[in-house]
Scaffold this motif. Structure first.
Motif, PDB file in Angstrom:
ATOM      1  N   LEU A   1       0.801  -1.222   0.000  1.00 42.39           N
ATOM      2  CA  LEU A   1       0.000   0.000   0.000  1.00 42.39           C
ATOM      3  C   LEU A   1       0.836   1.275   0.000  1.00 42.39           C
ATOM      4  O   LEU A   1       0.277   2.377  -0.021  1.00 42.39           O
TER       5      LEU A   1
ATOM      6  N   ASN B   1       2.808   3.078  -2.080  1.00 37.41           N
ATOM      7  CA  ASN B   1       2.676   4.096  -3.120  1.00 37.41           C
ATOM      8  C   ASN B   1       1.293   4.743  -3.114  1.00 37.41           C
ATOM      9  O   ASN B   1       1.164   5.972  -3.232  1.00 37.41           O
ATOM     10  N   TYR B   2       0.264   3.911  -2.953  1.00 39.86           N
ATOM     11  CA  TYR B   2      -1.092   4.464  -2.972  1.00 39.86           C
ATOM     12  C   TYR B   2      -1.320   5.368  -1.759  1.00 39.86           C
ATOM     13  O   TYR B   2      -1.854   6.472  -1.889  1.00 39.86           O
TER      14      TYR B   2
ATOM     15  N   MET C   1      -1.097   8.832  -3.589  1.00 36.79           N
ATOM     16  CA  MET C   1      -2.461   9.098  -4.038  1.00 36.79           C
ATOM     17  C   MET C   1      -3.385   9.584  -2.922  1.00 36.79           C
ATOM     18  O   MET C   1      -4.373  10.264  -3.187  1.00 36.79           O
TER      19      MET C   1
ATOM     20  N   SER D   1      -9.300   0.524  -3.068  1.00 37.60           N
ATOM     21  CA  SER D   1      -7.857   0.423  -3.285  1.00 37.60           C
ATOM     22  C   SER D   1      -7.061   0.162  -2.014  1.00 37.60           C
ATOM     23  O   SER D   1      -5.967  -0.421  -2.077  1.00 37.60           O
TER      24      SER D   1
END
Length: 425
Positions: free
Chosen positions: A291, A293-294, A298, A393
């Motif tokens: 998780l 990078n997200y 993001m 996500s």
């Protein structure tokens, strides 16, 4: 303004969220293609005189009123955020407009029309006034009845009034106090300041106008929030009439004078972590490899940058349009992101050092580790994903609390919590 023959659609003038108003919107062209006179009305209504607040009882005037209201709301959502100075400005203006319209209709003998609108939102009954004064079988001491009158007169600074004005100050209705929950929740009313008997709050006509106007202003703020969240979800940049009207309304926000309760136009201020939603607090504590990078790129990067800068006044495309000091990015936002990246397992930059530049890329500064204001706009300033996307996500980060049920985007959570806290201070 002649009111002898009023079309059913006139209820939309008192309740822009009524079915009558929705039908007008559904059968009208898109807001972007409205005629200039309605566009102008959407801006002018923020600073109307009392005379301008009144609407003639014909379909063209009613239609212009409803469409200008929705254009105003959507335009403000396009250039600001929930609880922003712009939202407070149009909420205050709408409340004043509705209160005056109710007063005017009562004065003209159109009480039944007002009550039809009110009873769609509030469980309202007439007091039984005779030998005894009662509501739902509960007796109101006559001394209390007149004490309420005198209290309302004192609140308006009146010592004597004529027979034409006096009925506005005499208790006449009662409303279930539980129906006032939205106003209590938004701190528009205090339970301790209501006269309660058997679960009913006893009110005067002037109280009724104020309560109802506040109901509509609360619904306006909720509607602007929903539009704001749709804009975030769509990823599209508002433009054209919406952006132009929003910017014009924003320019009408007082620069130094408090709109209400000490809230002034100015810098967004330091981040308030105590108002962060649960998902962002969890992300700040670091996440696992799958998780990283997200969560950092993001979720946290757009969330922290928009929360700190709180862009309002124009469509947010470049951070440099809203700040004049790059230290806000380098010394306030970036360190939080770097610390969260370091807390990940394994630390994000240990095997992906390029993502340090990726953080600034997602804030719109291009691929750099030394951003300057001149770099702003070299890449897209990413927006915070809506709750539904985070649930899909990063489901392990979605642990909603009670407040999460009121919002659909983490930014909305933050701005609303911050706004409500400011009202409580």
């Amino acid at each position: 303004m002649g009111l002898d023959l009023i079309a059913p659609e006139y209820l939309a003038v008192l309740d822009p969220f009524a079915d009558e108003a929705k039908r007008i919107v559904e059968t009208s062209p898109p807001l972007e293609s409205l005629p200039p006179e309605i566009v102008e009305r959407s801006v002018r209504r923020v600073k109307w005189t009392t005379k301008e607040m009144l609407v003639e009882p014909n379909l063209d005037s009613i239609r212009a009123e409803v469409l200008s209201f929705y254009l105003m709301c959507q335009a403000v959502a396009s250039v600001s955020f929930p609880g922003s100075p712009e939202v407070r400005l149009i909420s205050e203006a709408t409340r004043n407009t509705l209160r005056y319209r109710m007063y005017d209709l009562f004065k003209r003998g159109q009480v039944d029309l007002c009550l039809r609108a009110v009873k769609r939102s509030i469980n309202l009954v007439d007091l039984e006034i005779g030998e005894a004064i009662q509501v739902a079988g509960f007796t109101i001491p006559r001394d209390d009845f007149y004490r309420l009158r005198d209290l309302r007169l004192a609140e308006d600074g009146l010592e004597t009034v004529d027979d034409r004005i006096l009925p506005q100050y005499l208790p006449r209705y009662a409303v279930r106090w539980t129906d006032l929950a939205p106003l209590l929740r938004h701190r528009r009313k205090e339970l301790t300041k209501l006269y309660l008997v058997g679960g009913w709050a006893v009110i005067t006509p002037r109280d009724l106008w104020d309560l109802y106007a506040n109901f509509i202003s609360v619904r306006l703020e909720d509607y602007v929030q929903s539009v704001y969240e749709r804009i975030l979800e769509s990823g599209a940049q508002p433009s054209g009439v919406l952006a132009q009207v929003g910017e014009r309304i924003s320019s009408m926000v007082p620069k130094e004078v408090a709109i209400r309760e000490g809230f002034t136009r100015g810098p967004a201020g330091r981040l308030r972590p105590e108002f962060f939603p649960p998902c962002m607090k969890l992300a700040l504590n670091g996440v696992g490899a799958g998780l990283r990078n997200y969560a950092i790129m993001m979720m946290l990067t757009p969330f922290l940058s928009y929360a700190r800068v709180a862009p309002s006044g124009k469509v947010a495309t470049r951070m440099a349009d809203f700040i004049n000091d790059i230290s806000i990015v380098r010394d306030e936002i970036a360190p939080l992101l770097f610390e969260a990246a370091e807390r990940c397992n394994p630390p994000l930059f240990k095997d992906q050092p390029q993502e340090k530049a990726g953080i600034f890329y997602h804030m719109g500064f291009g691929m750099t580790t030394e951003p300057t204001l001149a770099d702003s706009g070299r890449s897209k300033w990413y927006r915070t994903p809506n709750c539904s996307k985070i649930q899909m996500s990063a489901p392990t980060l979605c642990r909603p609390d009670e407040f999460c049920r009121k919002v659909k985007n983490p930014l909305t959570y933050y701005f609303r919590r911050k706004y409500e806290a400011s009202r409580a201070e």
